[in-house]
Design an enzyme around this catalytic site. Structure first.
Site, PDB file in Angstrom:
ATOM      1  N   GLU A   1      -5.294   0.523  -3.798  1.00 24.82           N
ATOM      2  CA  GLU A   1      -5.525   0.729  -2.359  1.00 24.82           C
ATOM      3  C   GLU A   1      -6.616   1.767  -2.110  1.00 24.82           C
ATOM      4  OE1 GLU A   1      -1.129  -0.343  -0.530  1.00 24.82           O
ATOM      5  OE2 GLU A   1      -1.526   1.731  -1.076  1.00 24.82           O
TER       6      GLU A   1
ATOM      7  N   ASP B   1      13.099   8.093  -3.455  1.00 25.30           N
ATOM      8  CA  ASP B   1      12.221   8.204  -4.629  1.00 25.30           C
ATOM      9  C   ASP B   1      12.825   9.085  -5.716  1.00 25.30           C
ATOM     10  OD1 ASP B   1      10.469   6.644  -3.239  1.00 25.30           O
ATOM     11  OD2 ASP B   1       8.796   8.057  -3.277  1.00 25.30           O
TER      12      ASP B   1
ATOM     13  N   GLU C   1      -0.159 -21.348   7.663  1.00 25.43           N
ATOM     14  CA  GLU C   1       0.407 -22.703   7.672  1.00 25.43           C
ATOM     15  C   GLU C   1       0.330 -23.348   6.285  1.00 25.43           C
ATOM     16  OE1 GLU C   1      -1.658 -25.763   9.978  1.00 25.43           O
ATOM     17  OE2 GLU C   1      -3.499 -24.574   9.878  1.00 25.43           O
TER      18      GLU C   1
ATOM     19  N   SER D   1      11.665   9.767   4.559  1.00 24.70           N
ATOM     20  CA  SER D   1      12.155   8.476   5.054  1.00 24.70           C
ATOM     21  C   SER D   1      13.671   8.376   4.914  1.00 24.70           C
ATOM     22  CB  SER D   1      11.523   7.343   4.254  1.00 24.70           C
ATOM     23  OG  SER D   1      10.129   7.473   4.231  1.00 24.70           O
TER      24      SER D   1
ATOM     25  N   CYS E   1       2.377   6.051   3.255  1.00 26.27           N
ATOM     26  CA  CYS E   1       2.164   4.775   3.949  1.00 26.27           C
ATOM     27  C   CYS E   1       1.305   4.888   5.215  1.00 26.27           C
ATOM     28  CB  CYS E   1       3.494   4.146   4.376  1.00 26.27           C
ATOM     29  SG  CYS E   1       4.956   4.661   3.483  1.00 26.27           S
TER      30      CYS E   1
ATOM     31  N   TYR F   1      -0.305   0.365  -7.294  1.00 23.43           N
ATOM     32  CA  TYR F   1      -0.805  -0.035  -5.979  1.00 23.43           C
ATOM     33  C   TYR F   1      -1.586   1.077  -5.290  1.00 23.43           C
ATOM     34  CZ  TYR F   1       2.972   2.376  -3.371  1.00 23.43           C
ATOM     35  OH  TYR F   1       3.803   3.308  -2.824  1.00 23.43           O
ATOM     36  N   ILE F   2      -1.232   2.336  -5.552  1.00 20.74           N
ATOM     37  CA  ILE F   2      -1.929   3.439  -4.865  1.00 20.74           C
ATOM     38  C   ILE F   2      -3.384   3.507  -5.351  1.00 20.74           C
ATOM     39  CG2 ILE F   2      -1.987   5.951  -4.516  1.00 20.74           C
ATOM     40  CD1 ILE F   2       1.086   5.918  -4.630  1.00 20.74           C
TER      41      ILE F   2
ATOM     42  N   ARG G   1      -6.177   2.181 -17.992  1.00 17.71           N
ATOM     43  CA  ARG G   1      -6.110   2.209 -19.467  1.00 17.71           C
ATOM     44  C   ARG G   1      -5.576   0.914 -20.076  1.00 17.71           C
ATOM     45  NH1 ARG G   1      -0.668   4.405 -20.930  1.00 17.71           N
ATOM     46  NH2 ARG G   1       0.341   4.662 -18.919  1.00 17.71           N
TER      47      ARG G   1
ATOM     48  N   GLU H   1      14.019  20.851   5.463  1.00 19.34           N
ATOM     49  CA  GLU H   1      12.714  20.309   5.080  1.00 19.34           C
ATOM     50  C   GLU H   1      11.770  21.464   4.756  1.00 19.34           C
ATOM     51  OE1 GLU H   1      11.256  17.335   4.286  1.00 19.34           O
ATOM     52  OE2 GLU H   1       9.562  18.679   3.894  1.00 19.34           O
TER      53      GLU H   1
ATOM     54  N   LYS I   1      -2.361   6.324   4.841  1.00 20.02           N
ATOM     55  CA  LYS I   1      -3.028   5.343   3.975  1.00 20.02           C
ATOM     56  C   LYS I   1      -3.439   4.116   4.780  1.00 20.02           C
ATOM     57  CE  LYS I   1      -0.839   2.234   2.238  1.00 20.02           C
ATOM     58  NZ  LYS I   1       0.038   2.011   1.137  1.00 20.02           N
TER      59      LYS I   1
ATOM     60  N   TYR J   1       9.577  12.949  14.964  1.00 22.82           N
ATOM     61  CA  TYR J   1      10.697  13.080  14.010  1.00 22.82           C
ATOM     62  C   TYR J   1      11.601  14.241  14.392  1.00 22.82           C
ATOM     63  CZ  TYR J   1       9.694   9.406  10.707  1.00 22.82           C
ATOM     64  OH  TYR J   1       9.566   8.172  10.122  1.00 22.82           O
TER      65      TYR J   1
ATOM     66  N   HIS K   1      -1.134 -24.103  13.822  1.00 25.63           N
ATOM     67  CA  HIS K   1      -2.511 -24.469  13.527  1.00 25.63           C
ATOM     68  C   HIS K   1      -3.454 -23.896  14.566  1.00 25.63           C
ATOM     69  CE1 HIS K   1      -5.573 -26.846  11.602  1.00 25.63           C
ATOM     70  NE2 HIS K   1      -5.973 -27.237  12.798  1.00 25.63           N
TER      71      HIS K   1
ATOM     72  N   GLY L   1      -3.496   2.140 -12.377  1.00 27.73           N
ATOM     73  CA  GLY L   1      -3.378   0.689 -12.244  1.00 27.73           C
ATOM     74  C   GLY L   1      -2.279   0.267 -11.299  1.00 27.73           C
TER      75      GLY L   1
ATOM     76  N   THR M   1       6.837  12.010   2.641  1.00 29.34           N
ATOM     77  CA  THR M   1       5.631  11.443   2.032  1.00 29.34           C
ATOM     78  C   THR M   1       5.045  10.345   2.901  1.00 29.34           C
ATOM     79  OG1 THR M   1       6.570  11.893  -0.145  1.00 29.34           O
ATOM     80  CG2 THR M   1       4.776  10.287  -0.047  1.00 29.34           C
ATOM     81  N   CYS M   2       5.891   9.425   3.349  1.00 32.30           N
ATOM     82  CA  CYS M   2       5.421   8.236   4.067  1.00 32.30           C
ATOM     83  C   CYS M   2       4.574   8.616   5.276  1.00 32.30           C
ATOM     84  CB  CYS M   2       6.630   7.390   4.476  1.00 32.30           C
ATOM     85  SG  CYS M   2       6.192   5.964   5.451  1.00 32.30           S
TER      86      CYS M   2
HETATM   87  P1  FAD Z   1       9.979  11.551   0.847  1.00 31.89           P
HETATM   88  O1  FAD Z   1       9.503  10.706   1.972  1.00 31.89           O
HETATM   89  O2  FAD Z   1       9.023  11.965  -0.178  1.00 31.89           O
HETATM   90  O3  FAD Z   1      10.696  12.802   1.487  1.00 31.89           O
HETATM   91  C1  FAD Z   1      11.189  13.854   0.727  1.00 31.89           C
HETATM   92  C2  FAD Z   1      11.114  15.125   1.557  1.00 31.89           C
HETATM   93  O4  FAD Z   1      11.895  16.143   0.925  1.00 31.89           O
HETATM   94  C3  FAD Z   1       9.694  15.679   1.659  1.00 31.89           C
HETATM   95  O5  FAD Z   1       9.349  15.858   3.012  1.00 31.89           O
HETATM   96  C4  FAD Z   1       9.750  17.006   0.896  1.00 31.89           C
HETATM   97  O6  FAD Z   1       8.889  18.003   1.452  1.00 31.89           O
HETATM   98  C5  FAD Z   1      11.220  17.380   1.063  1.00 31.89           C
HETATM   99  N1  FAD Z   1      11.727  18.272   0.022  1.00 31.89           N
HETATM  100  C6  FAD Z   1      11.589  18.156  -1.319  1.00 31.89           C
HETATM  101  N2  FAD Z   1      12.293  19.120  -1.958  1.00 31.89           N
HETATM  102  C7  FAD Z   1      12.880  19.858  -0.982  1.00 31.89           C
HETATM  103  C8  FAD Z   1      13.746  20.987  -1.003  1.00 31.89           C
HETATM  104  N3  FAD Z   1      14.197  21.525  -2.149  1.00 31.89           N
HETATM  105  N4  FAD Z   1      14.150  21.512   0.185  1.00 31.89           N
HETATM  106  C9  FAD Z   1      13.752  20.972   1.361  1.00 31.89           C
HETATM  107  N5  FAD Z   1      12.953  19.885   1.429  1.00 31.89           N
HETATM  108  C10 FAD Z   1      12.526  19.343   0.273  1.00 31.89           C
HETATM  109  N6  FAD Z   1       5.999   2.941   0.686  1.00 31.89           N
HETATM  110  C11 FAD Z   1       5.972   1.807   1.429  1.00 31.89           C
HETATM  111  O7  FAD Z   1       7.038   1.240   1.689  1.00 31.89           O
HETATM  112  N7  FAD Z   1       4.815   1.280   1.893  1.00 31.89           N
HETATM  113  C12 FAD Z   1       3.609   1.868   1.655  1.00 31.89           C
HETATM  114  O8  FAD Z   1       2.573   1.374   2.089  1.00 31.89           O
HETATM  115  C13 FAD Z   1       3.596   3.065   0.896  1.00 31.89           C
HETATM  116  N8  FAD Z   1       2.434   3.696   0.637  1.00 31.89           N
HETATM  117  C14 FAD Z   1       2.434   4.856  -0.065  1.00 31.89           C
HETATM  118  C15 FAD Z   1       1.229   5.481  -0.314  1.00 31.89           C
HETATM  119  C16 FAD Z   1       1.183   6.656  -1.034  1.00 31.89           C
HETATM  120  C17 FAD Z   1      -0.137   7.331  -1.281  1.00 31.89           C
HETATM  121  C18 FAD Z   1       2.399   7.226  -1.524  1.00 31.89           C
HETATM  122  C19 FAD Z   1       2.370   8.511  -2.303  1.00 31.89           C
HETATM  123  C20 FAD Z   1       3.614   6.606  -1.283  1.00 31.89           C
HETATM  124  C21 FAD Z   1       3.644   5.414  -0.551  1.00 31.89           C
HETATM  125  N9  FAD Z   1       4.838   4.744  -0.306  1.00 31.89           N
HETATM  126  C22 FAD Z   1       4.823   3.578   0.415  1.00 31.89           C
HETATM  127  C23 FAD Z   1       6.120   5.234  -0.850  1.00 31.89           C
HETATM  128  C24 FAD Z   1       6.928   5.970   0.212  1.00 31.89           C
HETATM  129  O9  FAD Z   1       6.135   6.982   0.797  1.00 31.89           O
HETATM  130  C25 FAD Z   1       8.161   6.592  -0.442  1.00 31.89           C
HETATM  131  O10 FAD Z   1       8.876   5.577  -1.132  1.00 31.89           O
HETATM  132  C26 FAD Z   1       9.099   7.207   0.586  1.00 31.89           C
HETATM  133  O11 FAD Z   1       8.434   8.214   1.318  1.00 31.89           O
HETATM  134  C27 FAD Z   1      10.323   7.809  -0.126  1.00 31.89           C
HETATM  135  O12 FAD Z   1      11.158   8.437   0.818  1.00 31.89           O
HETATM  136  P2  FAD Z   1      12.124   9.625   0.359  1.00 31.89           P
HETATM  137  O13 FAD Z   1      12.975   9.908   1.553  1.00 31.89           O
HETATM  138  O14 FAD Z   1      12.793   9.293  -0.905  1.00 31.89           O
HETATM  139  O15 FAD Z   1      11.177  10.847   0.027  1.00 31.89           O
END
Ligand code: FAD
Length: 454
Positions: A181, A303, A442, A15, A48, A177-178, A198, A35, A51, A99, A437, A175, A42-43
């Protein structure tokens, strides 16, 4: 650029990384992004998006049950996990392609492979070296499983999206949100589901009234919830099922143990030791208010810095870095107040602003407005489900400090409320707003009587 190959090298096309790379290239910078796993991070791949698709699937159980009250006679519904996962995979694959296209169209070079820092300006990917004036680390996070005997039989969210079949019985542990959900997803799809946590109540950080309401609503739906208990050991049995031994001595037979017990920053093999980048005491990359690490040429977002681990924050941080470097006149420091968020358990939770407990801790004198209502749809459906509406109002200024909702499509409703709270809306302004309404939303503009003072 002073003799570098690139202006900006982004590590991680999730993201935050994709957003930073596209914006920087749009501002005229020469940018590459590496990448190692999947475009969109992750998203898009294990967060996200898939999910939410699984939550949609789980919601049909209620819809089918409710339909009878509206005159529909349906045959017996049958659920096919394999079709759901195959369709989900197809959609994610489509998004991965989008993407790549977006990055290509913005002029960003996509480098497939694991990136490793060699020094403050050099990155190596698959044997190639790239030098850049600035480097952005946006490598995200990774699930952490507790170190217990038999943990190799358990799964995390990463694997849950690719299970070959829907387990008949699932223990969800955690405990956050994941956990909540996924417990709703497995339960909704028909698995016998039990959530174990826990501490004494899940969803720490959310308003206590919300946490208690959700506990009660999930319980009413037949989801088994157990607090103050954890798994000590997992064993595989001869028939392939698992036997989990709990902290209270009980043993539970199950087909799947799903740990949603936290995430750690993804910094493995990143070569941070070749730079001055420092970690904080939780192991996240330490940055200042402008996302600069201790190494002046290296930034970090998302993250991996462990602030607010949500996609919209990673996006905002990515844009902030691109602006700071290439459009400094447009740059404003990010404000971490009023971040709306939703939990897509069934029923949904959404919230913006302060919980009652946070507002008290900050010294506010409070007027609390609360309503527990049965949504109109539930009347004919014959289901005893209540929505919770809660406004936390500063008694002195009349400003609405927090807005909390549990019920269908809560996230869709709270997004609009987030604008009002960001603008500093008062309760009087909520009251002057005309409702739509008949809707559930509301209620937020018709809550007239103070329920409690605190
Ligand atoms: P990421 O999206 O994790 O991207 C990091 C990328 O870096 C990955 O593709 C990885 O492969 C790559 N990478 C890592 N190391 C290297 C390297 N050395 N060289 C090359 N590439 C590398 N957020 C929401 O807002 N709403 C939601 O509903 C939500 N649901 C979620 C559900 C789950 C199950 C999970 C696990 C997360 C959820 N999130 C949600 C959180 C959200 O996915 C993350 O906050 C977001 O993806 C973080 O973005 P980022 O760019 O920091 O990292």
């Amino acid at each position: 650029m002073m003799g570098y190959d690139l202006d900006l090298f982004v590590i991680g096309a999730g993201s935050g990384g994709v957003r930073a790379a596209r914006f920087a290239a749009g501002f005229g910078a020469k940018v590459a992004v590496a990448e190692s796993r999947y475009l969109g991070g992750t998203c898009v791949n294990v967060g996200c998006v898939p999910k939410k698709l699984l939550v949609y699937a789980a919601r049909f159980r209620d819809d089918f049950a409710d339909a009878a009250g509206f005159g529909w006679r349906l045959g017996e519904a049958e659920f096919d996990w394999e079709s759901l996962i195959a369709n989900k995979d197809k959609e994610i694959h489509r998004l991965n392609g989008i993407y790549r296209q977006l990055l290509n169209d913005s002029g960003v070079t996509v480098v497939d492979g694991h990136a490793r820092l060699l020094d403050a300006h050099t990155v190596e990917v698959a044997g190639h070296r790239y030098t850049a004036e600035h480097i952005l680390i946006a490598t995200g996070g990774w699930p952490v499983l507790p170190d217990i005997p038999g943990k190799e039989y358990a799964i995390s969210s990463n694997e849950a999206f690719f299970l070959p079949e829907l387990p008949r019985r699932v223990l969800v542990v955690g405990g956050g949100y994941i956990a909540v959900e996924f417990a709703s997803i497995f339960h909704g799809l028909g698995a016998e589901t039990r959530l174990l946590y826990r501490r004494d109540l899940f969803l720490k950080g959310f308003d206590l009234g919300v946490r208690e309401h959700v506990r009660d609503e999930l319980g009413k739906r037949g989801l088994a919830l157990e607090f103050k208990v954890e798994i000590r050991q997992i064993a595989k049995q001869a028939d392939g099922s698992l036997l989990a031994t709990l902290s209270d001595g009980r043993q539970l037979e199950t087909d799947c143990v799903f740990f949603a017990t936290g995430r750690k920053p993804m910094i493995e093999g990143l070569g941070l030791e070749h730079t001055e980048v420092r970690l904080d005491d939780q192991g996240y990359i330490e940055v200042d208010a402008d996302f600069r690490t201790a190494e002046p040429s290296i930034f970090a977002i998302g993250d991996v810095i462990g602030r607010v681990q949500l996609t919209p924050m990673a996006l905002a941080e990515g844009m902030a870095v691109a602006r700071q470097l290439y459009r400094p006149e447009q740059y404003q420091r990010l404000d971490y107040e009023h971040i709306p968020t939703a939990v897509f358990c069934l029923p949904n939770i959404a919230t913006v602003g302060l919980s009652e407990q946070e507002a008290k801790a900050r010294g506010h004198r409070l007027h609390l407005y609360e309503a527990r209502l049965r949504p109109m749809k539930m009347t004919l459906a014959g289901r005893d489900e209540r929505m919770l509406f809660k406004l936390v109002v500063d008694a002195d200024s009349d400003r609405v400090l927090g807005c909390h909702l549990v019920g269908p499509d809560a996230g869709e409703i709270i997004q609009g409320m987030a604008i009002a709270l960001r603008m500093g809306a008062t309760k009087a302004q909520f009251d002057r707003t005309i409702g739509i309404h008949p809707t559930a939303a509301e209620e937020f503009v018709t809550l007239r009587t103070v329920s409690r003072e605190a």
